[in-house]
Motif scaffolding. Sequence first.
Motif: not given
Length: 125
Positions: A5-16
């Motif tokens: 498989g592969r990593i699709g990408g990061p998930a990043i939390w933010a206020p907006d």
Amino acid sequence: MGLLGRIGGPAIWAPDAKELAGFYAAALGGDVGEEYADESGKVRAVFLPVGETTCFFHTAETFRRPDWPREELPFHLDLVFDDIPATVERLLALGATKPDFQPGGDGWTVLLDPSGQPFCVTRSH
């Protein structure tokens, strides 16, 4: 055994999510992708395609900017560019800030994105 498989990408939390996705789209020269709203119509998640990777930005009501470098980070992004000084100036104009603590020497420059999360600007290794 080969790669499964592969990593699709990061998930990043933010206020907006939309605002932060817009910053990284401008930083990388891309376009913000699909937006996903909650039942009230507020944009809660935004995709940002970057080459073969997709970053996912999520609005988090309880987001707290990291107290870096006093707190360890679970992860950060490394953004790769050829001209580091020019890129740093461009990212500062887009809303990034440059903390005093710069542990990378000549290897990389640490900036904070508009949500206060550190990322590094570096050359390809």
